[in-house]
Design an enzyme around this catalytic site. Structure first.
Site, PDB file in Angstrom:
ATOM      1  N   LYS A 177       1.584  -0.458  21.184  1.00 19.46           N
ATOM      2  CA  LYS A 177       0.268  -0.292  21.810  1.00 19.46           C
ATOM      3  C   LYS A 177       0.392  -0.232  23.346  1.00 19.46           C
ATOM      4  O   LYS A 177       1.485  -0.375  23.892  1.00 19.46           O
ATOM      5  CB  LYS A 177      -0.650  -1.437  21.369  1.00 19.46           C
ATOM      6  CG  LYS A 177      -0.875  -1.503  19.847  1.00 19.46           C
ATOM      7  CD  LYS A 177      -1.413  -0.209  19.259  1.00 19.46           C
ATOM      8  CE  LYS A 177      -2.151  -0.360  17.943  1.00 19.46           C
ATOM      9  NZ  LYS A 177      -1.300  -0.535  16.749  1.00 19.46           N
TER      10      LYS A 177
HETATM   11  C1  LIG Z   1      -2.197  -0.964  15.324  1.00 16.47           C
HETATM   12  C2  LIG Z   1      -3.537  -0.850  14.721  1.00 16.47           C
HETATM   13  C3  LIG Z   1      -4.117  -1.883  13.987  1.00 16.47           C
HETATM   14  C4  LIG Z   1      -3.364  -3.126  13.594  1.00 16.47           C
HETATM   15  O1  LIG Z   1      -2.939  -3.857  14.664  1.00 16.47           O
HETATM   16  P1  LIG Z   1      -1.958  -5.116  14.389  1.00 16.47           P
HETATM   17  O2  LIG Z   1      -2.032  -5.852  15.698  1.00 16.47           O
HETATM   18  O3  LIG Z   1      -0.616  -4.556  14.113  1.00 16.47           O
HETATM   19  O4  LIG Z   1      -2.508  -5.889  13.267  1.00 16.47           O
HETATM   20  C5  LIG Z   1      -5.406  -1.730  13.523  1.00 16.47           C
HETATM   21  N1  LIG Z   1      -6.099  -0.605  13.756  1.00 16.47           N
HETATM   22  C6  LIG Z   1      -5.581   0.426  14.439  1.00 16.47           C
HETATM   23  C7  LIG Z   1      -6.417   1.638  14.670  1.00 16.47           C
HETATM   24  C8  LIG Z   1      -4.285   0.347  14.937  1.00 16.47           C
HETATM   25  O5  LIG Z   1      -3.767   1.383  15.592  1.00 16.47           O
END
Ligand SMILES: *Cc1c(COP(=O)(O)O)cnc(C)c1O
Length: 389
Positions: A177
């Site tokens: 992210k």
């Molecule tokens: C990465 C992501 C998640 C999950 O995030 P985590 O922190 O790995 O649980 C949920 N929704 C979207 C759209 C994502 O890209």
């Protein structure tokens, strides 16, 4: 290999980790609280609760809001499976909504309204690629239908807007992210009472934490509701504090690289559609491109890989995944299907340069061009040998 995404981690993060280790306190404590305060301030939010993932954040929001069995929750299918999974966790039913268009691939408010029933309680909005959904349309629909609006803002960190669209918002700090704590997330909720319920539910519904008991004279605690262990730890919070400080510069780099992609693609790949051409708040989390209809995407992916460029697909539509085929009846989502069958995510992260962008676009143009040449060859051949297909 030029990767689709890559975390930026360095000396500052190492120092921050060492300090936590030297402090002797590694589980939830003062750094987690400092991270919550800094994250909330950076996003114009009154407060927030740090958790161990965005998935946990979504689960806590739905649970704290009392969404459960018999309830329906509107979700996009063009998202990561965690968005819809959180609905199943609380025993509710996800109802998949198509995207607005290939150009604006976010959950469509007008189509969502057509799918509303007396059981519809909430909607989870995903700011796909970091581009914010239409706030006015969603607030209007939510008020008219009495829906709880939840933002899955995993793609939109470090940008103004998330938290102002919905009643609650979940962020992610997973390794790919815009900023990372390796694993981690944050919940913010407009209603302070609901936020405190989320805070309790993060740590087993206990009235005091281990750290709080260390610093008070009483070893007693109560459990007032059913919670989970969704805590963040001091090591992650320390990394998060460093990353948060660097996020504005990284997001500015992402914006510049995205703009360069857009210009180069318009020039060298005029048949490739780049979503979100209009003005729109965006965290530029990923660089999605929609290939021309007749292009063999797998062949393009292969050719780019041979050129040292990783690409991915955001996303295989959730309503097509086996679990959801088995558990949830879904209506037709033609725009989501069309988008997902042609989408290709190009590398985008702050370690890249404009020269990298130019190289990717050049290789993409070559890969698409090769196929056009080959097809011309076959079509010319078929003119002389007409055969039923
Ligand atoms: C990465 C992501 C998640 C999950 O995030 P985590 O922190 O790995 O649980 C949920 N929704 C979207 C759209 C994502 O890209």
């Amino acid at each position: 290999m030029l990767l689709v995404s890559e975390p930026v981690l360095g000396a500052e993060e190492k120092t921050a980790l060492s300090e936590v280790i030297d402090s002797g306190w590694i589980t939830m404590g003062p750094r987690v609280r400092a991270f919550e305060e800094a994250f909330a301030a950076a996003h114009g939010l009154p407060d927030c609760v740090a958790v161990n993932s965005c998935t946990a954040a979504l689960h806590l929001i739905l649970m704290a809001a009392g969404i459960g069995a018999g309830d329906e929750v509107l979700v996009p299918s063009l998202t990561f499976t965690a968005t819809a999974n959180s609905v199943l966790y609380v025993g509710a039913t996800p109802v998949f909504v198509d995207i607005e268009s290939l150009e604006v691939p976010v959950i469509c408010a007008a189509r969502a309204e057509e799918l509303c029933t007396p059981r519809t309680r909430a909607a989870i909005l995903v700011h796909y690629a970091g581009a914010l959904v239409d706030r006015a349309a969603w607030r209007e629909l939510a008020e008219r239908r009495g829906l709880l609006l939840v933002e899955d803002s995993a793609h939109a960190v470090g940008v103004e807007g998330p938290g102002s669209v919905g009643d609650a918002v979940a962020f992610s700090f997973y390794g790919n992210k815009n900023m990372t704590t390796a694993e981690g997330g944050v919940v913010a909720v407009r209603d302070p009472v609901l936020l405190e319920r989320v805070r309790l539910m993060r740590g087993h519904g206990m009235t005091s934490s281990t750290f709080a008991r260390l610093n008070s004279r009483t070893p007693h605690y109560d459990v007032v509701l059913l919670g989970f262990n969704y805590r963040m730890d001091e090591l992650r919070a320390a990394i998060g504090l460093v990353q948060l400080g660097r996020l504005p510069a990284w997001n500015a780099t992402r914006r510049g690289l995205s703009r360069h992609y857009r210009e180069r693609l318009a020039h060298s790949c005029p048949d490739v559609l780049v979503p979100f051409s209009g003005e729109r708040a965006c965290a530029h989390h990923i660089m999605p491109a929609v290939l021309p209809r007749n292009v063999d995407r797998d062949a393009v992916i292969d050719q780019l890989r041979n050129a040292g460029i990783q690409t991915t697909i955001h996303y295989p539509p959730v309503h097509r995944l086996s679990l959801y085929q088995e558990r949830c009846a879904s209506g037709l989502l033609p725009i989501t299907d069309a988008f997902a069958s042609r989408e290709l995510t190009l590398p985008l992260h702050p370690k890249m340069t404009t020269a990298d962008v130019e190289y990717v676009v050049e290789m993409l143009a070559a890969a698409i061009g090769n196929q056009t040449e080959m097809r011309k060859g076959t079509e010319a051949h078929n003119e002389f040998n007409p055969e039923p297909v």
